[in-house]
Motif scaffolding. Sequence first.
Motif, PDB file in Angstrom:
ATOM      1  N   LEU A   1      27.123  41.024  43.578  1.00 42.25           N
ATOM      2  CA  LEU A   1      27.749  40.794  42.274  1.00 42.25           C
ATOM      3  C   LEU A   1      28.589  41.984  41.805  1.00 42.25           C
ATOM      4  O   LEU A   1      29.620  41.799  41.158  1.00 42.25           O
ATOM      5  CB  LEU A   1      26.678  40.452  41.237  1.00 42.25           C
ATOM      6  N   SER A   2      28.157  43.179  42.120  1.00 40.59           N
ATOM      7  CA  SER A   2      28.940  44.357  41.739  1.00 40.59           C
ATOM      8  C   SER A   2      30.276  44.370  42.463  1.00 40.59           C
ATOM      9  O   SER A   2      31.329  44.629  41.867  1.00 40.59           O
ATOM     10  CB  SER A   2      28.148  45.630  42.056  1.00 40.59           C
ATOM     11  N   THR A   3      30.242  44.083  43.743  1.00 39.28           N
ATOM     12  CA  THR A   3      31.479  44.028  44.527  1.00 39.28           C
ATOM     13  C   THR A   3      32.376  42.902  44.040  1.00 39.28           C
ATOM     14  O   THR A   3      33.593  43.078  43.907  1.00 39.28           O
ATOM     15  CB  THR A   3      31.157  43.830  46.019  1.00 39.28           C
ATOM     16  N   ALA A   4      31.774  41.753  43.766  1.00 43.11           N
ATOM     17  CA  ALA A   4      32.546  40.606  43.283  1.00 43.11           C
ATOM     18  C   ALA A   4      33.234  40.928  41.970  1.00 43.11           C
ATOM     19  O   ALA A   4      34.410  40.581  41.755  1.00 43.11           O
ATOM     20  CB  ALA A   4      31.635  39.390  43.123  1.00 43.11           C
TER      21      ALA A   4
ATOM     22  N   THR B   1      41.561  30.925  38.029  1.00 45.69           N
ATOM     23  CA  THR B   1      40.201  30.499  37.686  1.00 45.69           C
ATOM     24  C   THR B   1      39.602  29.666  38.799  1.00 45.69           C
ATOM     25  O   THR B   1      38.439  29.866  39.197  1.00 45.69           O
ATOM     26  CB  THR B   1      40.205  29.697  36.373  1.00 45.69           C
ATOM     27  N   CYS B   2      40.383  28.749  39.322  1.00 46.33           N
ATOM     28  CA  CYS B   2      39.922  27.886  40.413  1.00 46.33           C
ATOM     29  C   CYS B   2      39.584  28.723  41.646  1.00 46.33           C
ATOM     30  O   CYS B   2      38.539  28.527  42.279  1.00 46.33           O
ATOM     31  CB  CYS B   2      41.009  26.858  40.735  1.00 46.33           C
ATOM     32  N   MET B   3      40.450  29.666  41.988  1.00 47.22           N
ATOM     33  CA  MET B   3      40.245  30.503  43.166  1.00 47.22           C
ATOM     34  C   MET B   3      38.975  31.341  43.039  1.00 47.22           C
ATOM     35  O   MET B   3      38.158  31.403  43.969  1.00 47.22           O
ATOM     36  CB  MET B   3      41.455  31.406  43.370  1.00 47.22           C
ATOM     37  N   ILE B   4      38.785  31.981  41.879  1.00 51.65           N
ATOM     38  CA  ILE B   4      37.615  32.836  41.684  1.00 51.65           C
ATOM     39  C   ILE B   4      36.334  32.008  41.692  1.00 51.65           C
ATOM     40  O   ILE B   4      35.319  32.404  42.283  1.00 51.65           O
ATOM     41  CB  ILE B   4      37.736  33.623  40.373  1.00 51.65           C
ATOM     42  N   THR B   5      36.361  30.847  41.033  1.00 50.74           N
ATOM     43  CA  THR B   5      35.178  29.987  40.960  1.00 50.74           C
ATOM     44  C   THR B   5      34.764  29.522  42.359  1.00 50.74           C
ATOM     45  O   THR B   5      33.573  29.488  42.705  1.00 50.74           O
ATOM     46  CB  THR B   5      35.441  28.788  40.046  1.00 50.74           C
ATOM     47  N   ARG B   6      35.751  29.159  43.169  1.00 52.33           N
ATOM     48  CA  ARG B   6      35.444  28.728  44.530  1.00 52.33           C
ATOM     49  C   ARG B   6      34.890  29.876  45.371  1.00 52.33           C
ATOM     50  O   ARG B   6      34.006  29.681  46.214  1.00 52.33           O
ATOM     51  CB  ARG B   6      36.695  28.157  45.186  1.00 52.33           C
TER      52      ARG B   6
END
Length: 202
Positions: A157-160, A192-197
């Motif tokens: 999660l930190s890297t993300a 938003t779509c790209m990050i969510t996927r």
Amino acid sequence: MDVNPRKIPTQRRARATTDAIVEASTQLLVEGGYERFTTARAAERAGVSVGSLYQYFPNKAALAAAVIDRCCDEFTVALEQALAGRPRITLAECIRAIVDVILVSHQIAPDLHKVVIELAPRIGVADKTDSMNRRMAEGIEAVLRLHADEIAPEIDLSTAATIIETLLVALSHRAAMAGRQEQNDVIASETTCMITRYLAAG
């Protein structure tokens, strides 16, 4: 180059004076850039004497640094407000809220955003924008941790959060430099779509 204020105003009247000076400096930097910007013009626009200005700011670099400080502070507050109470909604909605603040409803107007990008390293205060970016990544990470059950377990999660912050800052800077803010709604939806996927579990 001294970019620190001479003194910090504590009384209401003094704060009003410095606020007026910083606002005048902001307007002048956007209108004419750093080369044409002077302390005399800032004082005149603010309606104060040059002597009054020099009580607080030693030179035009310090004024520009104060403008950058205020921009960074305002943006950070806007992001924190956008993220407040986000545990009650889905991860995708949280991501869209983050994207909207950074790309769509950015608190820094495009012309001023461009000034900040160009001036921060030039006058030696890139640490101010770097600090803002770190706080942005921390805020994003906090949101991701609240929605960890919706995120693929193999993702750190930190890297993300750092990846998302870097992507969004790069997109916002590119839009500001290109003067294409009108495309931001479309870009925001796609981002938003790209990050969510990228984050999605399963």
